[in-house]
Design a protein around this motif. Structure first.
Motif, PDB file in Angstrom:
ATOM      1  N   LYS A 170       0.835  -1.212   0.000  1.00 26.87           N
ATOM      2  CA  LYS A 170       0.000   0.000   0.000  1.00 26.87           C
ATOM      3  C   LYS A 170       0.865   1.256   0.000  1.00 26.87           C
ATOM      4  N   ILE A 193      -0.402   5.452  -8.330  1.00 23.98           N
ATOM      5  CA  ILE A 193      -1.178   4.283  -7.934  1.00 23.98           C
ATOM      6  C   ILE A 193      -0.360   3.431  -6.966  1.00 23.98           C
ATOM      7  N   SER A 194      -1.034   2.964  -5.950  1.00 22.06           N
ATOM      8  CA  SER A 194      -0.412   2.083  -4.964  1.00 22.06           C
ATOM      9  C   SER A 194      -0.370   0.666  -5.524  1.00 22.06           C
ATOM     10  N   GLY A 240      -0.628  -1.900  -3.897  1.00 20.69           N
ATOM     11  CA  GLY A 240      -1.651  -2.661  -3.174  1.00 20.69           C
ATOM     12  C   GLY A 240      -3.017  -2.586  -3.831  1.00 20.69           C
ATOM     13  N   ASP A 241      -3.223  -1.632  -4.735  1.00 21.37           N
ATOM     14  CA  ASP A 241      -4.508  -1.466  -5.412  1.00 21.37           C
ATOM     15  C   ASP A 241      -4.542  -2.122  -6.792  1.00 21.37           C
ATOM     16  N   ILE A 242      -3.447  -2.739  -7.202  1.00 20.06           N
ATOM     17  CA  ILE A 242      -3.360  -3.342  -8.528  1.00 20.06           C
ATOM     18  C   ILE A 242      -3.728  -4.824  -8.437  1.00 20.06           C
ATOM     19  N   PRO A 266      -5.099 -10.152  -6.570  1.00 21.50           N
ATOM     20  CA  PRO A 266      -4.299  -9.021  -6.091  1.00 21.50           C
ATOM     21  C   PRO A 266      -2.814  -9.195  -6.411  1.00 21.50           C
ATOM     22  N   GLU A 314      -0.608  -8.078   2.735  1.00 20.20           N
ATOM     23  CA  GLU A 314      -0.844  -7.171   3.853  1.00 20.20           C
ATOM     24  C   GLU A 314      -1.161  -7.942   5.133  1.00 20.20           C
TER      25      GLU A 314
END
Length: 143
Positions: free
Chosen positions: A3, A45-46, A48-50, A60, A129
């Protein structure tokens, strides 16, 4: 951990989020260690968001990188990033057998493997995470 690792469109490499200002982020390059501002107009863009497209939805990025880490025993990716289309797709197929071959381009695979190598070289190997594990524990305690 993913993230706080960022990709900024138009700037090479990956960046670690250091701080936030009024209309900007302060980021540190993983390649050079220099701190620079990332403004509101930059496309940030993080990691963690991809997610990666699969035949059954999306997976993820952290889980995909964790699969690479298991295959490579925690080391950098053994495939040549300058290898041909078929070499990269074959390697990625070993990691994520059900990836969507029409929507995941070779350039995406090359970028993902490059990011993975950079993170491993910098000692960042916590791809999933810990909050996910904590949420599962909390919901277990309530039941």
């Amino acid at each position: 951990m993913l993230k706080k690792i960022l990709s900024i469109s138009g700037k090479p490499g990956l960046y670690k989020l250091v701080s936030q200002g009024k209309n900007m982020l302060i980021v540190e390059s993983l390649l050079t260690g220099k701190r620079v501002p990332a403004y509101a107009h930059d496309k940030v863009i993080s990691l963690g968001d991809i997610a990666i497209f699969t035949e059954n939805g999306e997976k993820p990025l952290g889980e995909v990188m964790e699969s690479i880490k298991e295959k490579e025993n925690g080391g950098v990716a053994s495939v040549d990033l300058k290898g041909g289309d078929q070499v990269l797709r074959s390697y990625f197929g070993e990691i994520l057998p059900d990836f969507d071959k029409e929507r995941v381009y070779t350039t995406d695979i090359k970028k993902l493997l490059g990011w993975y190598n950079t993170l491993v070289e910098k000692g960042i190997t916590d791809f999933i995470e810990p909050a996910v594990a904590e949420d599962a524990t909390e919901s277990g305690e309530k039941a």
